[in-house]
Write an enzyme that holds these catalytic residues in place. Structure first.
Site, PDB file in Angstrom:
ATOM      1  N   SER A 254      -0.745   0.094  21.078  1.00 48.74           N
ATOM      2  CA  SER A 254      -2.037   0.667  21.494  1.00 48.74           C
ATOM      3  C   SER A 254      -2.082   0.953  22.998  1.00 48.74           C
ATOM      4  CB  SER A 254      -3.191  -0.256  21.083  1.00 48.74           C
ATOM      5  OG  SER A 254      -3.246  -0.387  19.671  1.00 48.74           O
TER       6      SER A 254
ATOM      7  N   GLU B  83       7.423  -1.018  11.888  1.00 49.66           N
ATOM      8  CA  GLU B  83       7.154  -0.332  10.627  1.00 49.66           C
ATOM      9  C   GLU B  83       8.409  -0.259   9.767  1.00 49.66           C
ATOM     10  OE1 GLU B  83       3.619   2.208  12.783  1.00 49.66           O
ATOM     11  OE2 GLU B  83       5.522   3.197  12.335  1.00 49.66           O
TER      12      GLU B  83
ATOM     13  N   ASN C  15       6.682   7.832  20.601  1.00 55.71           N
ATOM     14  CA  ASN C  15       7.130   7.775  19.213  1.00 55.71           C
ATOM     15  C   ASN C  15       6.119   8.525  18.344  1.00 55.71           C
ATOM     16  OD1 ASN C  15       8.039   7.122  16.650  1.00 55.71           O
ATOM     17  ND2 ASN C  15       7.380   4.986  16.755  1.00 55.71           N
TER      18      ASN C  15
ATOM     19  N   HIS D   3      11.941  -0.747  14.706  1.00 55.94           N
ATOM     20  CA  HIS D   3      10.483  -0.656  14.874  1.00 55.94           C
ATOM     21  C   HIS D   3       9.810  -1.501  13.799  1.00 55.94           C
ATOM     22  CE1 HIS D   3       6.426   1.046  14.923  1.00 55.94           C
ATOM     23  NE2 HIS D   3       6.695   1.477  16.142  1.00 55.94           N
TER      24      HIS D   3
ATOM     25  N   GLY E 169      -1.363   0.303  16.434  1.00 59.23           N
ATOM     26  CA  GLY E 169      -2.278   1.121  15.653  1.00 59.23           C
ATOM     27  C   GLY E 169      -3.587   0.446  15.292  1.00 59.23           C
TER      28      GLY E 169
ATOM     29  N   GLU F 166       6.824  -5.140  21.068  1.00 58.69           N
ATOM     30  CA  GLU F 166       5.671  -4.545  20.395  1.00 58.69           C
ATOM     31  C   GLU F 166       5.055  -5.576  19.459  1.00 58.69           C
ATOM     32  OE1 GLU F 166       6.885  -1.218  17.940  1.00 58.69           O
ATOM     33  OE2 GLU F 166       8.014  -2.599  16.691  1.00 58.69           O
TER      34      GLU F 166
ATOM     35  N   LYS G 206       6.268   9.224  15.208  1.00 55.19           N
ATOM     36  CA  LYS G 206       6.204   8.709  13.837  1.00 55.19           C
ATOM     37  C   LYS G 206       6.239   9.871  12.827  1.00 55.19           C
ATOM     38  CE  LYS G 206       3.932   4.563  15.502  1.00 55.19           C
ATOM     39  NZ  LYS G 206       3.020   3.450  15.186  1.00 55.19           N
TER      40      LYS G 206
END
Length: 252
Positions: A213, A97, A9, A95, A173, A167, A11
């Site tokens: 990560s 985010e 991904n 996701h 991150g 996730e 992003k």
């Protein structure tokens, strides 16, 4: 046996030229590759150009999001037909985010999963808990809610095509990674949920990725777990060498 799947991904990184450069680099290594499904998800602006580079290789194209309407006055959104036209076979939905920053709900995720399936593409449906939810012991409660709502009214014949990406938000991150045991515990819960919701055979066929990560150094341990079928890779997928190492280490 479930086929491993490693997806990158990208992003909101990489211009069109930069995306092409990474795609070409990956193509050199994975032009013909049979040990796992390799998927890259560039930004929307680069999808068609990246597809042109990888179309004759074993690498597959994915998108980072989708809207559930076919067309219309939805400024800034992207439709399933647009993604198919660009060559996408996979679509990331839900996701963290999108959920945290843009307020996407489980009901939104469900609509997106359905439209991806309707158009013959494969959804990568993300689920996962926040740090405070893990700390207060409600991880499984959060997963149950997200899975129940995200897979609502999806028949088992279609559910087997859905890839679920666990996730943990606290590991995205941050440099923190769930231990292989923590990942397995969550993945086992997800598979047990699928068995309760559908049946044992369906649950055994659904692929579950880990995301958070992921690096060349930890992928092998993660993949050694019984219910970890792959990885949804963020930052480490932006570099050809790093992503290549992750894929190679995942199938050793």
């Amino acid at each position: 046996m479930r086929r491993p799947i490693i997806a990158g991904n990208w992003k909101m990184y990489k211009t069109i030229e930069e995306s092409i450069s990474v795609a070409v680099g990956l193509k050199r290594r994975f032009y013909t590759f049979s040990e796992a499904d390799v998927v890259i998800c560039p930004p929307f602006t680069a999808l068609s150009k990246v597809h042109d580079q990888i179309v004759d290789s074993s690498i597959m194209l994915g998108a980072q999001d989708i809207y559930w309407e076919e067309s219309g006055a939805f400024t800034g959104e992207i439709s399933p037909n647009m993604l198919k036209d660009a060559g996408c076979r996979y679509v990331i939905v839900g996701h963290s985010e999108r959920r945290v920053i843009f307020g996407e709900t489980d009901e939104d995720v469900n609509k997106k999963v359905k439209v991806v399936l309707k158009h013959g593409m494969i959804p990568i449906m993300c689920v996962g808990e926040k740090l405070e939810e893990r700390d207060n012991g409600t991880t499984f409660e959060i997963l149950e809610k997200q899975l129940t709502r995200g897979l609502k009214n999806i028949a088992k014949e279609k559910a087997v095509r859905v890839i679920i990406a666990y996730e943990p938000i606290w590991a995205i991150g941050t440099g923190r990674t769930a231990t292989p045991q923590q990942a397995q515990e969550a993945h086992k819960y997800i598979r047990d949920f699928a068995e309760r919701s559908y049946d044992k055979e369906t649950a055994s066929r659904i692929r579950i990725q880990y995301g958070g990560s992921v690096k060349p150094e930890n992928i092998a341990q993660l993949m050694s777990q019984e219910d970890v079928d792959g990885a949804l890779v963020g930052g480490a997928s932006l570099d050809v060498h790093s992503f290549t190492e992750i894929v190679e280490n995942a199938v050793k």
